[in-house]
Design an enzyme around this catalytic site. Structure first.
Site, mmCIF file in Angstrom:
data_model
loop_
_atom_site.group_PDB
_atom_site.id
_atom_site.type_symbol
_atom_site.label_atom_id
_atom_site.label_comp_id
_atom_site.label_asym_id
_atom_site.label_seq_id
_atom_site.Cartn_x
_atom_site.Cartn_y
_atom_site.Cartn_z
ATOM 1 N N ILE A 1 0.876 -1.182 0.000
ATOM 2 C CA ILE A 1 0.000 0.000 0.000
ATOM 3 C C ILE A 1 0.901 1.216 0.000
ATOM 4 O O ILE A 1 1.487 1.564 1.013
ATOM 5 C CB ILE A 1 -0.939 0.001 1.214
ATOM 6 C CG1 ILE A 1 -1.946 -1.162 1.086
ATOM 7 C CG2 ILE A 1 -1.677 1.336 1.313
ATOM 8 C CD1 ILE A 1 -3.115 -1.096 2.016
ATOM 9 N N HIS A 2 1.072 1.848 -1.158
ATOM 10 C CA HIS A 2 1.978 2.988 -1.203
ATOM 11 C C HIS A 2 1.239 4.315 -1.187
ATOM 12 O O HIS A 2 0.017 4.375 -1.354
ATOM 13 C CB HIS A 2 2.996 2.873 -2.332
ATOM 14 C CG HIS A 2 2.439 2.464 -3.651
ATOM 15 N ND1 HIS A 2 1.706 1.330 -3.839
ATOM 16 C CD2 HIS A 2 2.536 3.057 -4.850
ATOM 17 C CE1 HIS A 2 1.375 1.241 -5.101
ATOM 18 N NE2 HIS A 2 1.861 2.282 -5.740
ATOM 19 N N ALA A 3 2.027 5.363 -0.973
ATOM 20 C CA ALA A 3 1.474 6.663 -0.603
ATOM 21 C C ALA A 3 0.456 7.216 -1.597
ATOM 22 O O ALA A 3 -0.611 7.673 -1.210
ATOM 23 C CB ALA A 3 2.619 7.656 -0.412
ATOM 24 N N TYR B 1 11.056 1.159 0.193
ATOM 25 C CA TYR B 1 10.003 2.082 -0.210
ATOM 26 C C TYR B 1 9.495 2.870 0.994
ATOM 27 O O TYR B 1 9.380 4.096 0.963
ATOM 28 C CB TYR B 1 8.828 1.348 -0.879
ATOM 29 C CG TYR B 1 7.681 2.298 -1.136
ATOM 30 C CD1 TYR B 1 7.729 3.173 -2.214
ATOM 31 C CD2 TYR B 1 6.604 2.388 -0.260
ATOM 32 C CE1 TYR B 1 6.730 4.106 -2.426
ATOM 33 C CE2 TYR B 1 5.600 3.318 -0.456
ATOM 34 C CZ TYR B 1 5.660 4.160 -1.539
ATOM 35 O OH TYR B 1 4.671 5.086 -1.742
#
Lengths: 86, 559
Positions: free
Chosen positions: A14-16, B122
């Site tokens: 789940i990225h920004a 990340y």
């Protein structure tokens, strides 16, 4: 109350950026939306930092719980978004 | 001359004075406030201004660098308004009576630490986002104007690391290139620099010293080198490279989107040769019409053991999806000869160029071949795929390879795994045997692609690795060109297309010849696409065809 589980397939997790987009969508609903990974659960409406703090990665299972007058519609929107983006 | 080596993350050569980015580095004062409510209101005011500024930046980024860059700032807006963040600050201001700038700094450090301590690159990189957003709010609170460049002339900008908002706020007419001490290839700065077409070199560490400020530096984004006070020779070499790039850039602007059509209306496809999925970016930026040769060897060369079907599938799928419906020809495993891989455990040969290589290995070891074909067919559902077999000499080899394809398709059908019905099958014409048998081979496949390096080696009996053969190794030799013509004629008689994917495809001296013999596709390195397009658009095939074909059939002194 509506809830569903989802296994993350996106390699980054789940990225920004998409997290920001779905939170914006969720804020349009009255219902509360909780996202949980393991025993940690956060209120998605509070913003991206809590969601990012869960560090959801590829292969993780998250549980979404939606509660409120428009929960059916909200749950459908969120589930579709997760399938398309995460 | 001082030579510094970093990592180039955005290509291009630039020359100019070195200038250190002026950052608002005010020390944050820390004090107890009397009126906590008023202090809280001061924070809310600064937060609203930050959100507004980020909105402006998002619009600016949208125009300059596209949707993805814009959404980064929109995410930053949400971070500035995040309730966990805001409440933590509120708590410090209202309960501890801490001034707003100190409270923001403390909470930013907490969140940044949380991300920095995660075991995933990340998420670690998100620490920079939190610091960036908080720095903006603190800047507003302390009345500092967000940093910039105070120089009358354009500069090479140096910094420890640039935050995304810093990169986008810069006056780009003043910047020739970036050099940063830290950073990573996937940092926002690197991505923005690439999108904006400015050379960037990161990770030079403490080799770059503040005392170099004002001195002339040359940065080369393709090699990652930073030269301070270059000597005459280095300067001349890099300036020539820069000139070449500018020329290429101008050509790109003029020729991008133009068709590959001769003056007399003959069309030819110009595709690209690539060696790994990352090369697709160069194909698209150079306006390649498709991929005429994707060498699958990288999958086998970069590992200790045979690559799995899944790994291969992901790589092929990525290229097919990124090419968005344009044709992608993937060549099956081509090892042996000059490319050896330990785990294949191939016996050492006296003469590997004439030995067990390419399709021969695949037919002898069907399990390796089948894994690759399964991955290819599975990926075919995501784009327009052509599969090409290298090193063919006989019709039976092609029949056997096709049989394996049929088997794989049957298996996938039984397993309910989707694949495309329109996969084209083709072969390399790189042996004299294949060219001579092309009338028969054309009946077995959908296309031919000529590998001119090997075709030259085998036709002229000249080892391509042997540099001493000089004038004997001549790819313009009429024997090679006649074989190409023979294959082209046989392809067209049987209604299939023929391309050239060897180095000769980009040889502008032969473009007219290839057009004359009716080659349908030239596959070249991405950088050669536009020079080739220029040559094609300047050619009048009708005017030269008869003479060139006569030259080919008589061994004239020009060849």
């Amino acid at each position: 109350m509506k809830s569903f589980e989802y296994v993350i397939t996106d390699p980054v997790g789940i990225h920004a950026r998409p997290a920001g987009i779905i939170i914006k969508e969720i804020k349009k609903f009255v219902s509360t939306v909780m996202i949980a990974k393991g025993d940690k659960s956060v209120d998605m409406k509070r913003g991206p930092l809590g969601v990012m703090g869960l560090k959801v990665k590829q292969g993780d299972t998250v549980k979404l719980t939606i509660e409120g007058p428009d929960e059916a519609e909200a749950a459908a929107t969120i589930e579709t978004f997760f399938k398309e983006n995460f | 001359m001082i030579s510094i080596q970093g990592k180039g993350v955005s290509t291009g050569v630039a020359i100019g004075p070195l200038y250190y980015y002026q950052r608002a580095k005010s020390t944050i004062r820390r004090y107890e406030v009397q009126d906590a409510e008023a202090e809280w209101a001061r924070f809310k005011d600064a937060q609203a201004k930050a959100v507004e500024q980020l909105g402006v930046l998002a619009e600016k980024a949208r125009e300059e660098a596209g949707e993805e860059a814009a959404s980064l700032f929109e995410t930053h807006q949400m971070m500035a308004e995040d309730m966990d963040y805001e409440e933590a600050i509120e708590n410090l201001v209202k309960e501890d009576k801490l001034n707003a700038e100190a409270a923001v700094t403390d909470i930013a450090a907490q969140f940044a630490d949380m991300f920095a301590n995660m075991d995933d690159p990340y998420f670690q990189a998100r620490a920079a986002d939190v610091k960036d957003v908080s720095g903006r709010i603190v800047g507003i609170l302390t009345g500092v104007v967000q940093g910039g460049i105070d120089s009358p002339v354009p500069v090479i900008l140096a910094a420890d690391d640039l935050a995304p908002s810093e990169t986008v706020q810069l006056d780009k007419s003043r910047i020739l290139g970036f050099v940063t001490e830290g950073g990573s290839g996937s940092s926002h700065t690197a991505i923005l620099a690439r999108t904006m077409g400015i050379p960037a070199i990161i990770g030079v560490g403490d080799q770059l010293k503040p005392e170099y400020e004002g001195r002339e530096v040359i940065v080369d984004g393709s090699t990652g080198s930073v030269i301070v006070d270059a000597d005459e020779e280095t300067r001349a070499r890099l300036m020539a490279k820069r000139e070449e790039q500018l020329k290429h850039q101008r050509m790109l602007e003029q020729l991008k989107g133009q068709p590959n059509v001769t003056k007399d209306g003959q069309s030819i496809k110009v595709f690209c040769n690539i060696g790994n999925p990352e090369d697709v970016a160069a194909v698209l930026s150079n306006d390649g019409g498709g991929i005429g040769l994707f060498r699958s060897e990288f999958l086998y060369l970069n590992c200790e053991d045979y690559p799995s079907e899944e790994d291969q599938f992901e790589a092929y799928k990525k290229v097919l999806s990124d090419m968005d419906g344009r044709e992608v020809v993937i060549r099956t495993l081509d090892i042996g000869a000059d490319k050896q891989i330990d785990y294949f455990d191939l016996p050492k040969e006296e003469n590997p160029a004439l030995g067990n290589r390419a399709l021969r290995i695949c037919l002898n070891r069907p399990e390796i071949f089948k894994t690759q074909l399964r991955a290819l067919y599975r990926a075919s559902a995501f784009g327009r795929l052509g599969i090409m077999f290298p090193m063919v000499t006989s019709v039976w080899e092609v029949k056997e390879a096709r049989k394996m394809c049929e088997l794989v398709k049957q298996e996938l059908t039984q397993e309910g795994i989707p694949f495309s019905d329109d996969v084209e099958l083709g072969i390399m014409i790189e042996t004299p045997a294949a060219a001579i048998m092309s009338d028969r081979l054309a009946k077995e496949v959908d296309f031919f692609s000529c590998g001119t390096n090997d075709l030259t080696q085998y036709t002229l009996a000249c080892d391509r690795q042997n540099n001493d053969l000089g004038r004997f190794y001549n790819p313009h030799h009429p024997a090679v060109l006649r074989l190409l013509k023979m294959a082209a004629d046989n392809a067209h008689k049987n209604g299939i297309w023929i391309g050239i994917c060897g180095e000769l495809g980009a040889d502008l001296e032969l473009t007219e010849t290839f057009l004359s013999i009716g080659i349908d596709e030239l596959s070249v390195s991405p950088r050669s696409v536009l020079p080739l397009r220029k040559k094609i658009r300047e050619t009048d095939t009708g005017a030269v065809r008869d003479r060139l074909i006569a030259d080919l059939m008589n061994d004239t002194p020009t060849i």
